[in-house]
Scaffold this motif. Sequence first.
Motif, PDB file in Angstrom:
ATOM      1  N   GLY A   1      31.521 -21.427  42.754  1.00  0.00           N
ATOM      2  CA  GLY A   1      31.593 -22.815  43.219  1.00  0.00           C
ATOM      3  C   GLY A   1      30.232 -23.489  43.227  1.00  0.00           C
ATOM      4  N   LEU A   2      29.229 -22.787  43.721  1.00  0.00           N
ATOM      5  CA  LEU A   2      27.884 -23.359  43.781  1.00  0.00           C
ATOM      6  C   LEU A   2      27.291 -23.501  42.379  1.00  0.00           C
ATOM      7  N   LEU A   3      27.490 -22.510  41.532  1.00  0.00           N
ATOM      8  CA  LEU A   3      26.968 -22.587  40.164  1.00  0.00           C
ATOM      9  C   LEU A   3      27.622 -23.738  39.395  1.00  0.00           C
ATOM     10  N   ASP A   4      28.906 -23.937  39.615  1.00  0.00           N
ATOM     11  CA  ASP A   4      29.606 -25.068  38.978  1.00  0.00           C
ATOM     12  C   ASP A   4      29.002 -26.394  39.427  1.00  0.00           C
ATOM     13  N   LEU A   5      28.662 -26.475  40.711  1.00  0.00           N
ATOM     14  CA  LEU A   5      28.045 -27.708  41.240  1.00  0.00           C
ATOM     15  C   LEU A   5      26.670 -27.951  40.633  1.00  0.00           C
ATOM     16  N   ILE A   6      25.869 -26.912  40.531  1.00  0.00           N
ATOM     17  CA  ILE A   6      24.523 -27.052  39.958  1.00  0.00           C
ATOM     18  C   ILE A   6      24.627 -27.556  38.523  1.00  0.00           C
ATOM     19  N   LYS A   7      25.588 -26.988  37.785  1.00  0.00           N
ATOM     20  CA  LYS A   7      25.792 -27.420  36.394  1.00  0.00           C
ATOM     21  C   LYS A   7      26.275 -28.870  36.350  1.00  0.00           C
ATOM     22  N   LYS A   8      27.238 -29.205  37.193  1.00  0.00           N
ATOM     23  CA  LYS A   8      27.799 -30.558  37.222  1.00  0.00           C
ATOM     24  C   LYS A   8      26.746 -31.594  37.598  1.00  0.00           C
ATOM     25  N   GLU A   9      25.915 -31.255  38.573  1.00  0.00           N
ATOM     26  CA  GLU A   9      24.896 -32.188  39.059  1.00  0.00           C
ATOM     27  C   GLU A   9      23.701 -32.290  38.113  1.00  0.00           C
ATOM     28  N   GLN A  10      23.628 -31.384  37.138  1.00  0.00           N
ATOM     29  CA  GLN A  10      22.527 -31.367  36.169  1.00  0.00           C
ATOM     30  C   GLN A  10      21.166 -31.402  36.873  1.00  0.00           C
ATOM     31  N   LEU A  11      20.966 -30.408  37.728  1.00  0.00           N
ATOM     32  CA  LEU A  11      19.719 -30.330  38.491  1.00  0.00           C
ATOM     33  C   LEU A  11      18.510 -30.196  37.566  1.00  0.00           C
ATOM     34  N   ASN A  12      18.628 -29.385  36.531  1.00  0.00           N
ATOM     35  CA  ASN A  12      17.576 -29.239  35.519  1.00  0.00           C
ATOM     36  C   ASN A  12      16.204 -28.933  36.117  1.00  0.00           C
ATOM     37  N   ASP A  13      16.146 -27.853  36.851  1.00  0.00           N
ATOM     38  CA  ASP A  13      14.891 -27.388  37.450  1.00  0.00           C
ATOM     39  C   ASP A  13      14.606 -25.987  36.913  1.00  0.00           C
TER      40      ASP A  13
ATOM     41  N   LEU B   1      12.815 -23.483  38.001  1.00  0.00           N
ATOM     42  CA  LEU B   1      12.880 -22.367  38.942  1.00  0.00           C
ATOM     43  C   LEU B   1      14.326 -22.017  39.283  1.00  0.00           C
ATOM     44  N   ILE B   2      15.141 -23.010  39.579  1.00  0.00           N
ATOM     45  CA  ILE B   2      16.545 -22.745  39.891  1.00  0.00           C
ATOM     46  C   ILE B   2      17.231 -22.127  38.668  1.00  0.00           C
ATOM     47  N   ASP B   3      16.964 -22.667  37.478  1.00  0.00           N
ATOM     48  CA  ASP B   3      17.548 -22.090  36.265  1.00  0.00           C
ATOM     49  C   ASP B   3      17.165 -20.618  36.115  1.00  0.00           C
ATOM     50  N   PHE B   4      15.911 -20.308  36.369  1.00  0.00           N
ATOM     51  CA  PHE B   4      15.433 -18.927  36.255  1.00  0.00           C
ATOM     52  C   PHE B   4      16.200 -18.011  37.213  1.00  0.00           C
ATOM     53  N   LEU B   5      16.396 -18.470  38.459  1.00  0.00           N
ATOM     54  CA  LEU B   5      17.117 -17.667  39.443  1.00  0.00           C
ATOM     55  C   LEU B   5      18.587 -17.520  39.074  1.00  0.00           C
ATOM     56  N   VAL B   6      19.199 -18.612  38.637  1.00  0.00           N
ATOM     57  CA  VAL B   6      20.615 -18.560  38.265  1.00  0.00           C
ATOM     58  C   VAL B   6      20.814 -17.609  37.085  1.00  0.00           C
ATOM     59  N   GLN B   7      19.888 -17.613  36.126  1.00  0.00           N
ATOM     60  CA  GLN B   7      20.017 -16.734  34.962  1.00  0.00           C
ATOM     61  C   GLN B   7      20.002 -15.256  35.343  1.00  0.00           C
TER      62      GLN B   7
ATOM     63  N   ASN C   1      19.592 -22.556  30.130  1.00  0.00           N
ATOM     64  CA  ASN C   1      18.377 -23.016  30.790  1.00  0.00           C
ATOM     65  C   ASN C   1      18.072 -24.443  30.331  1.00  0.00           C
ATOM     66  N   ASN C   2      18.398 -25.407  31.194  1.00  0.00           N
ATOM     67  CA  ASN C   2      18.190 -26.825  30.869  1.00  0.00           C
ATOM     68  C   ASN C   2      16.912 -27.388  31.471  1.00  0.00           C
ATOM     69  N   GLY C   3      16.391 -26.709  32.477  1.00  0.00           N
ATOM     70  CA  GLY C   3      15.220 -27.231  33.169  1.00  0.00           C
ATOM     71  C   GLY C   3      13.970 -27.166  32.320  1.00  0.00           C
ATOM     72  N   SER C   4      13.353 -28.299  32.135  1.00  0.00           N
ATOM     73  CA  SER C   4      12.129 -28.335  31.331  1.00  0.00           C
ATOM     74  C   SER C   4      10.889 -28.424  32.213  1.00  0.00           C
ATOM     75  N   GLU C   5      11.091 -28.662  33.504  1.00  0.00           N
ATOM     76  CA  GLU C   5       9.953 -28.751  34.427  1.00  0.00           C
ATOM     77  C   GLU C   5      10.401 -28.343  35.821  1.00  0.00           C
ATOM     78  N   TYR C   6       9.420 -28.208  36.700  1.00  0.00           N
ATOM     79  CA  TYR C   6       9.690 -27.861  38.095  1.00  0.00           C
ATOM     80  C   TYR C   6       9.810 -29.155  38.891  1.00  0.00           C
TER      81      TYR C   6
END
Length: 199
Positions: A114-126, A128-134, A142-147
């Motif tokens: 549920g939380l991962l779906d929200l992060i994807k939907k919200e397009q957080l693009n961070d 650090l979060i991408d690294f942790l989720v991976q 990995n969509n985040g290009s910056e912190y």
Amino acid sequence: MRDKLKDREYFNGYIDYQNQRIDKFEGLLEQLINEKGTEFKGVRTGKLSLVNFYLDKMNALYSLGAPVKEIKQLFPKVIQYFTDIWNKEGSYSNLLKIMSLAILFNISKGQLKGLLDLIKKEQLNDKLIDFLVQYIDLDWENNGSEYLFSNPYGYVQNIIEAENQNTALELLKVYLEKEWYKGHNDTGWYESHKGNKDI
């Protein structure tokens, strides 16, 4: 005891206090949902409060020296409440804590769906979060290009890109000892360990 700044009596009292707050807020939340429905603004506020109360209790239990297994038992409630309320404008620091704890507790991709779906939907693009989720979801793009918060998290890039594990550990040590705390000097909890209040 894992924490030397406070004694056992302090932590036991603090945990009792958090238990009372959790019981009270969960009761009020149930009543509020029954009376006003799940979309009422106060429901979100109540769930965010409960996320913080549970995280505070988990921190206190860890500091007291409780077994990690006991602390982990509280985590599903944190995930449940946080998933119910999180959005892109929500608490980045809580999202970072929850993702970090999910890794430490070896929480599965399914338990965080549920939380991962929200992060994807919200397009957080961070980054650090991408690294942790991976770490949890190997298929994560990995969509985040910056912190989003380069101070203090930009330094983490050096650790992530280190040539080998030994270098990464050396850089992590530098980050934890010299960068992390200093980089949070604008937070409400900065230097709170010097206070004499129950925090």
